[in-house]
Design a protein around this motif. Structure first.
Motif, short mmCIF file in Angstrom:
data_model
loop_
_atom_site.label_atom_id
_atom_site.label_comp_id
_atom_site.label_asym_id
_atom_site.label_seq_id
_atom_site.Cartn_x
_atom_site.Cartn_y
_atom_site.Cartn_z
N UNK A 10 -1.20 -9.87 -51.29
CA UNK A 10 -0.98 -10.92 -49.83
C UNK A 10 -0.21 -10.21 -48.97
N UNK A 11 -0.72 -10.45 -47.78
CA UNK A 11 0.17 -10.09 -46.59
C UNK A 11 0.17 -11.39 -45.69
N UNK A 12 1.28 -11.40 -44.80
CA UNK A 12 1.48 -12.52 -43.78
C UNK A 12 2.26 -12.05 -42.48
N UNK A 13 2.04 -12.99 -41.66
CA UNK A 13 2.74 -12.54 -40.07
C UNK A 13 3.84 -13.47 -39.88
N UNK A 14 5.11 -12.77 -39.54
CA UNK A 14 6.25 -13.30 -39.42
C UNK A 14 6.79 -12.77 -38.08
N UNK A 15 7.70 -13.18 -37.42
CA UNK A 15 8.46 -12.92 -36.01
C UNK A 15 8.77 -11.68 -35.89
N UNK A 16 8.82 -10.71 -37.06
CA UNK A 16 8.89 -9.29 -37.05
C UNK A 16 7.54 -8.45 -37.18
N UNK A 17 6.53 -9.13 -37.47
CA UNK A 17 5.12 -8.60 -37.27
C UNK A 17 4.46 -8.86 -38.78
N UNK A 18 3.54 -7.97 -39.17
CA UNK A 18 2.84 -8.06 -40.28
C UNK A 18 3.35 -7.35 -41.33
N UNK A 19 3.63 -7.88 -42.75
CA UNK A 19 4.14 -7.15 -43.56
C UNK A 19 3.61 -7.75 -45.12
N UNK A 20 3.68 -7.06 -46.18
CA UNK A 20 3.20 -7.43 -47.48
C UNK A 20 4.09 -8.71 -47.84
N UNK A 21 3.26 -9.76 -48.51
CA UNK A 21 4.14 -10.62 -48.89
C UNK A 21 3.26 -12.01 -48.71
N UNK A 22 3.54 -13.08 -49.23
CA UNK A 22 2.82 -14.30 -49.42
C UNK A 22 2.98 -15.22 -48.23
N UNK A 23 1.93 -15.96 -47.64
CA UNK A 23 2.11 -16.67 -46.22
C UNK A 23 3.11 -17.78 -46.52
N UNK A 24 4.01 -18.14 -45.68
CA UNK A 24 4.85 -19.17 -45.69
C UNK A 24 4.17 -20.57 -45.97
N UNK A 25 4.82 -21.52 -46.72
CA UNK A 25 4.30 -22.80 -47.11
C UNK A 25 4.57 -23.74 -46.12
N UNK A 26 3.56 -24.76 -45.91
CA UNK A 26 2.23 -24.74 -46.58
C UNK A 26 1.31 -23.85 -45.94
N UNK A 27 0.55 -23.33 -46.71
CA UNK A 27 -0.53 -22.30 -46.29
C UNK A 27 -1.83 -23.00 -45.97
N UNK A 28 -2.42 -22.36 -44.88
CA UNK A 28 -3.69 -22.89 -44.55
C UNK A 28 -4.79 -22.50 -45.56
N UNK A 29 -5.79 -23.66 -45.59
CA UNK A 29 -7.03 -23.02 -46.39
C UNK A 29 -7.96 -22.19 -45.70
N UNK A 30 -8.53 -21.35 -46.83
CA UNK A 30 -9.36 -20.30 -46.06
C UNK A 30 -10.62 -21.07 -45.30
N UNK A 31 -10.87 -20.34 -44.24
CA UNK A 31 -11.66 -20.69 -43.20
C UNK A 31 -11.64 -22.24 -42.72
N UNK A 32 -10.16 -22.23 -42.35
CA UNK A 32 -9.92 -23.54 -42.05
C UNK A 32 -10.41 -23.98 -40.41
#
Length: 834
Positions: free
Chosen positions: A164-186
């Motif tokens: 998994x990868x996600x975006x934070x204030x510092x940019x994109x990095x490997x790691x899970x999205x923060x919770x609660x996560x959006x559904x795919x194709x939201x």
């Protein structure tokens, strides 16, 4: 063979096990001093199952939802445990997830400080993908379509790996999205018809396969065990069908999702097992495997599966197999009556709404199965709906109960906190940019909108953009096709010359991303200025109060601007300096900041860029910067035999409004198609608006661009004639060709006993007047050059230009015309009438 003694046996055993990577040869006393064994024991206690791999170990990382082992454990040269998560989790997060600290990675008594591998961040999603080069990837998006998470798949000859990868204030990095996560194709779920069934599968590949079959599909991030970490509120009020994978893990996922869907307020939930139709489906098989088995025949698969769905009964909430979900259950039985009521209100709200906050940090709610409209949490509309929902829910339970004010207030605090926990989302008012076109909110109760794209437009049942409305937001007519804009022309007594400018301004007012000039509707008394402004605004942003009084301070102006996309200020007689500045800024974008309450330090922020209309017989003196942002439309006197009662005119207009609106949408679509190829030879102050006029000229043969260029000279003349400084300066330069000196010296040179109270009183005031008048004076062949930034003496230079030879009308028209690149050449629009 000699049997070894006990001491010999013990020594031999220890020697043979010395190289074992798990350190299993250690006694219970010495084992705690082995960092690797300490990590392995903690991982096993946390439910992970480390496996030997080469000289070390691999395990599922406890710091994120790990479907395949991504954690490596090895022994360093100094005896410490080396822990590395290939998904990008920091070492501190990994050891904290198993109740250890980074100190536990080192042998007992070691003085070395813990260290860990720094996390890598990329500026954009594309940068991460270019660096990682996955075999496949899937993007997760927020409700407004912005990418927030990523699932990457890496295939090799022997195995596949998911990260998994996600975006934070510092940019994109490997790691899970923060919770609660959006559904795919939201975004697709939210923008779809509320009657469409939602198919839930396990995994993004399966969701894409279901979508290929024509279903509205989704899944959750992080694998089967992480479903509870996603926000399932998009399923509220919807029919949900779950396709479990053909294994025990798939069944568990389907059960968990069914609970979450019902807790989110789904209208019905079914679990439909594909193996009932495809009995040879392999273990772990899903809809993607079935689609491949059927040779990619999506229509065939869709028909067969729909037959199965029709035969599958919905799950009942009392189903014993779905009981006991501690993650989503509200324990009302053990709570006090008031606490139970608060929890019930929060539950009802979470079932019916999704929450967020706008760019001003104001919380809002959006009906999950309703229009894509944001309701402010502090509004009476949201509170009233919540109170009604509570009463209906209590009536269904058999005990009708009204919601008390205190319970509602307590619940609102909780809901406000939930809303503020979401990332900021922009809210559009009446119009919004979307892809290569625009979306127009029709203002209807069902949230219908008009999607205008290049060359075409259509009415959509649900806006793809999140809109907000205010008490001043009225309803636009449902547009009709097949009519011409001349229907509007026949109702307005706009002069023949300025009609194209009015038409161009109306088109530009639907393009939210460009600055909008101020439309000045002028004419003598009795020419119908107020009525004309009202009719125009009813096609752009209908309102119960389209005409406003002249504001008396900046706050009143900000309130007027913040609550309407387009409006008119009627009967303007004089424009004070503060309002002139505010009008200029409202064209290109402005914001007002003030105290929210007088009891604390909170501030209220109102940011806006608006389409403004002024009606006036005579605005008095105009400042040069405001004159550069005006478009003047002149109304002709209405003869006695043509005048009619306003009631009859409004009745005719209301009857024709749907056709006029449809004709205006046709023009907007045509202009959007022409805009990308338009280039201006010379850029005026409002260059974006001039490009819109040029695109309209090329589409329907008007001469709006030429008229607009001529109007700037007329406005420059008005600015000069209404400025005491400009008149004095022109008189001063009558016998001179150039002059230089400070602003203070010029103030002395122009001094006179009969100057008015508006005359500059200082060198600074004179310098400001010269800056504002410079564009208008240039039209009078007078060039004003301000001091350079490095000039310590602050010397101004004023020079007179020799009059340019008059150009033939055709050459003058070509100079102000636009060029459109077609087939490598230039095309000049014809000079036909509107």
């Amino acid at each position: 063979m000699t049997t070894p003694t006990t001491a010999q046996s013990s020594t031999t055993t220890e020697s043979n096990k010395a190289d074992a990577p798990d350190g299993s040869h250690l006694t219970s006393t010495s084992r705690s001093f082995n960092p690797v064994q300490r990590i392995l024991d903690a991982l096993r206690a946390a439910g992970s199952d480390p496996k030997p791999s080469g000289d070390g170990w691999i395990a599922k990382c406890p710091a994120h939802e790990d479907s395949t082992p991504s954690l490596s454990i090895a022994t360093g040269d100094d005896g410490r445990a080396l822990v590395f998560c290939h998904a990008g989790c920091e070492t501190a997060s990994v050891v904290a997830a198993i109740s250890l600290t980074e100190r536990d990675l080192f042998p007992e008594g070691s003085l070395k400080k813990p260290s860990h591998r720094p996390r890598t961040f990329w500026k954009s999603l594309d940068d991460l993908l270019n660096a990682a080069k996955p075999t496949r990837h899937w993007v997760y998006r927020t409700a407004n379509g912005e990418a927030c998470g990523l699932v990457l798949r890496f295939d090799s000859a022997t195995k596949k790996r998911i990260l998994p990868a996600s975006e934070s204030a510092r940019g994109w990095s490997f790691g899970a999205m923060p919770k609660p996560r959006p559904l795919y194709k939201l975004p697709a779920l939210l923008n779809a018809d509320p009657c469409d069934t939602i198919i839930v599968v396990e995994g993004e590949k399966a969701a894409d396969a279901a979508a290929a079959c024509g279903w509205l599909s989704t899944t959750s991030a992080g694998g089967a065990k992480a479903a509870k970490h996603s926000d399932w509120s998009a399923l509220a009020g919807r029919e949900v069908v779950i396709f479990p994978d053909n294994d025990e893990s798939g069944e568990n996922y389907a059960t968990i999702v069914a609970k979450l869907a019902m807790a989110a307020g789904a209208r019905s939930v079914r679990i439909m097992r594909l193996v009932e139709r495809w009995t040879q489906l392999a273990k772990g098989g899903d809809i993607a495997d079935i689609l491949e088995t059927e040779g990619g025949d999506a229509e065939k698969v869709r028909v067969m599966v729909d037959e199965l769905i029709a035969k599958t009964p919905p799950i009942q909430p009392s189903d014993a197999s779905l009981a006991g979900d501690g993650e989503v259950h509200f324990d009302l039985e053990e709570s006090s009556d008031r606490e139970a009521a608060r929890l019930r209100v929060v539950r009802l709200a979470m079932q019916r709404y999704r929450f967020g906050r706008d760019e001003r940090a104001e919380p809002f709610a959006v009906e999950t199965s309703g229009p894509n409209l944001a309701l402010p949490l502090d509004s009476s509309a949201f509170r009233d709906r919540l109170a009604r929902a509570y009463f209906e829910d209590s009536r269904i339970r058999g005990k009708p109960e009204a919601l008390s004010v205190s319970v509602l207030a307590d619940s609102m605090l909780t809901l406000r906190g939930l809303a503020l926990d979401h990332p900021a989302q922009p809210l559009a008012l009446r119009v919004a940019a979307f892809e290569s076109g625009v979306v127009i909110d029709l203002g209807t109760a069902n949230g219908a909108a008009v999607l205008v794209q290049q060359t075409q437009w259509r009415v959509v049942p649900r806006s793809p953009v999140l809109f907000r409305r205010t008490e001043l937001s009225g309803q636009l007519p449902m547009p009709e096709r097949g009519s011409g804009i001349t229907l509007l022309r026949n109702l307005l007594n706009v002069s023949e010359e300025t009609w194209p400018l009015l038409l161009g301004w109306m088109i530009a007012s639907f393009l939210p991303d460009i600055p909008h000039p101020i439309l000045l509707v002028g004419g003598m008394q009795g020419t119908g200025k107020s009525t004309a402004a009202k009719l125009v605004l009813q096609l752009i942003d209908p309102s119960p109060a389209p005409l406003r009084s002249q504001p008396y301070n900046p706050e009143a102006w900000a309130v007027a601007c913040a609550n309407s996309w387009a409006f008119a200020v009627d009967n303007v007689s004089k424009i004070p300096d503060w309002w002139s500045d505010a009008l200029c800024k409202s064209c290109t974008g402005d914001a007002w900041v003030g105290r929210k309450l007088f009891t604390n330090d909170s501030v209220a922020v109102m940011a806006f860029r608006r389409a403004v209309v002024l009606t006036s017989i005579d605005t008095g003196s105009l400042r040069g910067d405001l004159a550069d942002r005006l478009v003047m439309v002149d109304l002709e006197p209405i003869s006695t035999h043509r005048r009619q009662p306003e009631k009859g005119l409004i009745a005719d207009y209301n009857r024709l409004q749907p056709k006029i609106f449809g004709a205006l949408l046709d023009l907007i679509a045509t202009v959007l198609a022409a805009l990308p190829s338009v280039e201006l030879k010379e850029l005026p102050r409002m260059a974006d608006f001039a490009r819109v006029l040029a695109a309209m000229d090329s589409a329907i043969g008007t001469r709006a661009c030429e008229i607009y260029a001529r109007q700037s000279d007329r406005l420059a003349q008005d600015v000069v004639e209404s400025s005491e400084v400009a008149i004095a300066l022109l008189e001063f330069m009558r016998e001179r060709t150039e002059w230089s000196g400070t602003a203070g010296l010029l103030l002395e040179e122009l001094a006179s006993d009969d100057r008015s109270k508006d005359w500059p009183r200082s060198a600074r005031g004179m310098a400001g007047a010269l800056k504002r008048l410079a564009p208008a004076l240039s039209a009078h062949e007078l060039d004003v050059h301000p001091p350079s930034p490095t000039d310590k003496q602050r010397i101004w230079r004023i020079s007179k230009r020799t009059a340019r030879a008059a150009q033939p009308p055709e050459e003058a028209r070509i100079d102000s015309a636009i060029s459109i690149r077609e087939s490598g050449g230039e095309y000049l629009p014809t000079a036909q009438g509107a």
